[in-house]
Every structure is written in structure tokens, then in C-alpha cells.
Design a protein around this motif. Structure first.
Motif, mmCIF file in Angstrom:
data_model
loop_
_atom_site.group_PDB
_atom_site.id
_atom_site.type_symbol
_atom_site.label_atom_id
_atom_site.label_comp_id
_atom_site.label_asym_id
_atom_site.label_seq_id
_atom_site.Cartn_x
_atom_site.Cartn_y
_atom_site.Cartn_z
ATOM 1 N N SER A 162 0.646 -1.394 0.165
ATOM 2 C CA SER A 162 -0.047 0.019 -0.081
ATOM 3 C C SER A 162 0.836 1.198 -0.070
ATOM 4 C CB SER A 162 -0.893 -0.050 1.196
ATOM 5 O OG SER A 162 -0.155 0.047 2.391
ATOM 6 N N GLU A 163 2.278 0.973 0.010
ATOM 7 C CA GLU A 163 3.015 2.306 0.100
ATOM 8 C C GLU A 163 3.209 2.872 -1.340
ATOM 9 O OE1 GLU A 163 6.774 1.322 1.925
ATOM 10 O OE2 GLU A 163 5.778 1.226 3.953
ATOM 11 N N ARG A 164 3.497 4.167 -1.387
ATOM 12 C CA ARG A 164 3.703 4.951 -2.760
ATOM 13 C C ARG A 164 5.109 5.844 -2.542
ATOM 14 N NH1 ARG A 164 -0.467 9.204 -4.731
ATOM 15 N NH2 ARG A 164 0.677 9.958 -6.712
ATOM 16 N N PRO B 181 4.921 9.472 -14.398
ATOM 17 C CA PRO B 181 6.197 8.886 -14.248
ATOM 18 C C PRO B 181 6.020 7.565 -13.406
ATOM 19 C CG PRO B 181 5.839 10.802 -12.863
ATOM 20 C CD PRO B 181 4.837 10.639 -13.775
ATOM 21 N N SER B 182 6.909 6.721 -13.821
ATOM 22 C CA SER B 182 6.890 5.331 -12.986
ATOM 23 C C SER B 182 6.933 5.126 -11.354
ATOM 24 C CB SER B 182 7.816 4.402 -13.733
ATOM 25 O OG SER B 182 9.259 4.808 -13.087
ATOM 26 N N TRP B 183 7.350 6.326 -10.946
ATOM 27 C CA TRP B 183 7.428 6.465 -9.480
ATOM 28 C C TRP B 183 5.877 6.489 -8.836
ATOM 29 C CZ3 TRP B 183 5.298 10.594 -7.208
ATOM 30 C CH2 TRP B 183 5.185 11.814 -8.075
ATOM 31 N N MET B 184 5.003 7.153 -9.591
ATOM 32 C CA MET B 184 3.758 6.988 -9.017
ATOM 33 C C MET B 184 2.893 5.636 -8.953
ATOM 34 S SD MET B 184 2.400 10.740 -10.552
ATOM 35 C CE MET B 184 1.077 10.968 -9.555
ATOM 36 N N HIS C 97 -4.813 7.010 0.112
ATOM 37 C CA HIS C 97 -3.965 8.075 -0.336
ATOM 38 C C HIS C 97 -4.949 8.803 -1.182
ATOM 39 C CE1 HIS C 97 -0.132 6.137 0.409
ATOM 40 N NE2 HIS C 97 -0.778 4.801 -0.007
ATOM 41 N N SER C 98 -4.633 10.206 -1.225
ATOM 42 C CA SER C 98 -5.577 11.255 -2.094
ATOM 43 C C SER C 98 -5.297 10.894 -3.371
ATOM 44 C CB SER C 98 -4.955 12.445 -1.902
ATOM 45 O OG SER C 98 -4.895 12.882 -0.619
ATOM 46 N N THR C 99 -6.472 11.026 -3.988
ATOM 47 C CA THR C 99 -6.359 10.674 -5.661
ATOM 48 C C THR C 99 -5.866 11.807 -6.560
ATOM 49 O OG1 THR C 99 -8.794 10.003 -5.170
ATOM 50 C CG2 THR C 99 -8.064 10.399 -7.494
ATOM 51 N N ALA D 65 -15.360 14.206 -6.101
ATOM 52 C CA ALA D 65 -16.222 12.961 -5.912
ATOM 53 C C ALA D 65 -15.391 11.576 -5.265
ATOM 54 C CB ALA D 65 -16.919 12.816 -7.265
ATOM 55 N N ILE D 66 -14.263 11.559 -5.655
ATOM 56 C CA ILE D 66 -13.356 10.403 -5.336
ATOM 57 C C ILE D 66 -11.999 10.909 -4.817
ATOM 58 C CG2 ILE D 66 -12.460 8.283 -5.984
ATOM 59 C CD1 ILE D 66 -14.153 8.228 -8.525
ATOM 60 N N PRO D 67 -12.435 11.570 -3.453
ATOM 61 C CA PRO D 67 -11.073 12.165 -2.799
ATOM 62 C C PRO D 67 -10.016 11.226 -2.628
ATOM 63 C CG PRO D 67 -12.717 12.067 -1.326
ATOM 64 C CD PRO D 67 -13.505 11.483 -2.619
#
Length: 359
Positions: free
Chosen positions: A4-6, A181-184, A312-314, A305-307
Motif C-alpha cells: 500500500s506504500e507509494r 512517471p513510473s514512481w507514481m 491515499h489522495s486521488t 467526488a473520489i477524494p
């Protein structure tokens, strides 16, 4: 790293803007090129309706000459791609010849349109052109593409025309993974993608499969939903509500199947996309109208609508739909430096790219 980490953005990472010219793998040299001649926009001569008109013209010419129409009484606009393909391959050679005449005429127009594009500054170094859109997904469409290439080469334009690798419906979703970018995407196995058109809206979950190929060449659409909004003629507000429902259902299905979508939504949308996500022009055919209003911003409305997605924040990123469809081809275009995309559908979408040097 926990699933679940980013990862946070690398230091000195460039800001990520909607409709950006500089993307992770390519520079977008231009898109939505709107060239005109005495009859109007030249792209209209190489659209789906333009092919239908060519076929209809041949049928009328045949009747005017006293011949029977081998296609019978069915209106041209009611012929499906499968039916047209069957006519080409069928035993009725007169019907086959009739359709091939329309294919040849359409290919001639496509070659003329592309020749004009190649004279534009943003297209002058083109080595290859990818053809996508709904017409590509047919035998007669691929014949038209090949015939247009032959016609251009006969005029000394050594440009390669190739059909897009992915099914056009999926290319418009898969390309969204190349917007960021791939890190996202690290720590996740999929993203949410949306393809908005003048007739349909498609939303899907795209499996990135980065562990198999880091260039996203193995990415695939896991599941998608299609809404033909043209049948419902909804207001803009109802369109947004329906889109939010589609996305939320897909997220729920992904989690139920142990997929972990990144907290990002990539969107392909017609028109000129401003850095703030507003549509400057070209959105006149979108459902409900007024998408170009100063008081409407689709990415902001979706984020409200989808925060959150998961914990994580959208994050939402949007670009022109032809650009996004073209981006699905990035992994397969590494042997050229400059290339374009045409998307043949209700209109003729277009975009041009220059590959960035591989890191």
C-alpha cells in the motif's frame, strides 16, 4: 516495500500538468491539428462517416447507371464493420468490388490528409504513423491503411503506416499509464483509466505488469465498463455522476480480486487540454455540453467526488484522447525517433511525438 506504500516524488521532479508537452517517455510535438481547405477541415475527409459516404456514393452511382445494388436495401450507416468485412470476403464478387471501390477512394483521401499533415512543422520529421480508432478494428480498415501507404510511397513519401497494436477500445485506456512517471505507480499493480468520447465513455482497470516489463509493453485492460451516452443524451452533471459510479464499481471489483490500483486516474478527452485540466476548445460534442466553461473542470470535479483511492489522495491527470491512444504504442516505437498517430472515428484525431532518449 509494503503493497500500500507509494514512493514520493524524486527531488527536482518536474511538475505534472494536464495536457503536458513533456511526458515521461515522449515529447508531444502537437495534437488536434486542425488544417482546412475550401471544403472545411481536411480531417473530416478521413473519418468513419467519410468512408460511409464513399460507400454510399458508389451505391448511388451503380443505381444511377441502371444496375442493381448488391448490398440490397440496408442503409449504409446501418452496416456494421463485421458486415462490411464479410462483404469483402464473401462469394458475391460484385458486392466485394463495390466495397473495395469505397476503400480505395477512402484510402486516397487518407493519403491526401496525411500528406498535408506532413507539411506541418510539427510533423515534418515523421518516420512512422500509427493508425488507431474504430475503423482500424476491421479488415477493410486495415486495407485502407495499407492502400494509403502504397499511394504515398508512389508519390515519393516513404512513410510507414501501421495499425495500432492494441484494440482501439483498450489503447485509449492503456495509454493513460504513460501519462505519469513510473514512481507514481510503484507499490501498485494497476491504475484507473477513462476514455471520454462524443458517443461513448469507457472506464477500466489497467494492469501495469511492471514486474514483467518496465516499459509497460505488457500492460493490459483487466476489466472495463462502457456507457454509450449518445443513447441517453444526459446533462453534464448526470454524466459526471455516471462516470463516478463506473469508477467506484471498478475499484471495488479490483479490490475483490486482490488488485491494488494506484491512487491515480488517467483520462483521455477530446479537445485542447489546459495545464489546469480545463478544456480550451474541442469539447463541443461531449455529453451535456458546456465542458469548456470556466466554471467546469473535470479533474477537479472527479477529485471532489473520489477524494481517496485506498489510503491515499486521488491524483488525476488528463490529456487529449488521441495523445492517450497514441501513448499505448510507445513501447513499440523505440526504433524510430519521430512518429504520429491518427485515430479514425467520428472525427480524425491526431497527435505527434518525439521519443525521449532511454535512461
Amino acid at each position: 516495500m509494503a503493497k500500500s506504500e507509494r514512493k514520493s516524488a524524486p527531488e527536482n521532479a518536474p511538475p505534472i500538468a494536464h495536457g503536458a508537452a513533456s511526458l515521461p517517455s515522449v515529447v508531444v510535438d502537437g495534437y488536434n491539428l486542425m488544417l482546412r481547405d475550401k471544403d472545411g477541415f481536411i480531417g473530416d475527409k478521413a473519418s468513419k462517416s467519410a468512408f460511409q459516404q464513399k460507400l454510399d456514393d458508389w451505391r448511388k452511382r451503380l443505381k444511377k447507371g441502371g444496375g442493381d445494388d448488391p448490398l440490397g436495401d440496408i442503409p449504409t450507416e446501418d452496416l456494421s464493420k463485421k458486415q462490411i468485412d464479410a462483404l469483402i470476403k464473401g462469394k458475391d464478387k460484385e458486392a466485394s468490388a463495390l466495397v473495395l471501390g469505397a476503400v480505395d477512394d477512402f484510402a486516397g483521401e487518407l493519403a491526401k490528409v496525411l500528406t498535408r499533415y506532413l507539411k506541418d512543422k510539427s510533423w515534418k520529421k515523421t518516420e512512422r504513423v500509427v493508425v488507431g480508432g474504430g475503423l482500424k478494428d476491421s479488415a477493410f480498415g486495415e486495407l485502407a491503411i495499407a492502400r494509403a501507404m502504397v499511394l504515398m510511397k508512389a508519390e515519393g513519401l516513404n512513410i510507414e503506416l501501421v495499425p495500432i497494436v492494441h484494440h482501439p477500445d483498450e489503447a485509449g485506456l492503456i495509454g493513460a499509464a504513460h501519462l505519469m512517471p513510473s514512481w507514481m505507480l510503484q507499490g501498485h499493480d494497476s491504475i484507473i483509466a477513462v476514455d471520454i468520447g462524443g458517443t461513448n465513455i469507457r472506464a477500466g482497470i489497467v494492469e501495469t505488469r511492471l514486474k514483467e516489463e518496465v516499459d509497460l509493453s505488457k500492460a493490459k485492460v483487466w476489466k472495463s465498463e462502457l456507457w454509450r451516452h449518445a443513447d441517453d443524451a444526459p446533462k453534464r452533471s448526470a454524466t459526471l455522476e455516471r462516470l463516478v459510479d463506473m469508477i467506484e464499481r471498478l475499484i471495488a471489483k479490483a479490490r475483490k480480486s486482490d488488485l491494488d490500483p494506484a491512487p491515480v486516474i488517467g483520462i483521455g478527452c477530446p479537445g485542447i487540454i489546459e495545464p489546469d485540466g480545463s478544456i480550451a476548445r474541442g469539447g463541443q460534442n461531449l455529453p451535456g455540453g458546456n465542458w469548456e466553461s470556466k466554471h467546469f473542470n473535470l479533474p477537479e470535479a472527479l477529485a471532489d467526488a473520489i477524494p481517496k483511492i485506498g489510503d491515499h489522495s486521488t491524483f488525476i491527470i488528463m490529456h487529449n484522447d488521441a495523445v492517450v491512444q497514441g501513448l499505448s504504442q510507445v513501447p513499440f516505437m523505440r526504433d524510430v525517433a519521430h512518429w504520429g498517430v491518427l485515430t479514425i472515428g467520428t472525427g480524425l484525431g491526431n497527435a505527434h511525438f518525439t521519443n525521449k532518449a532511454a535512461e
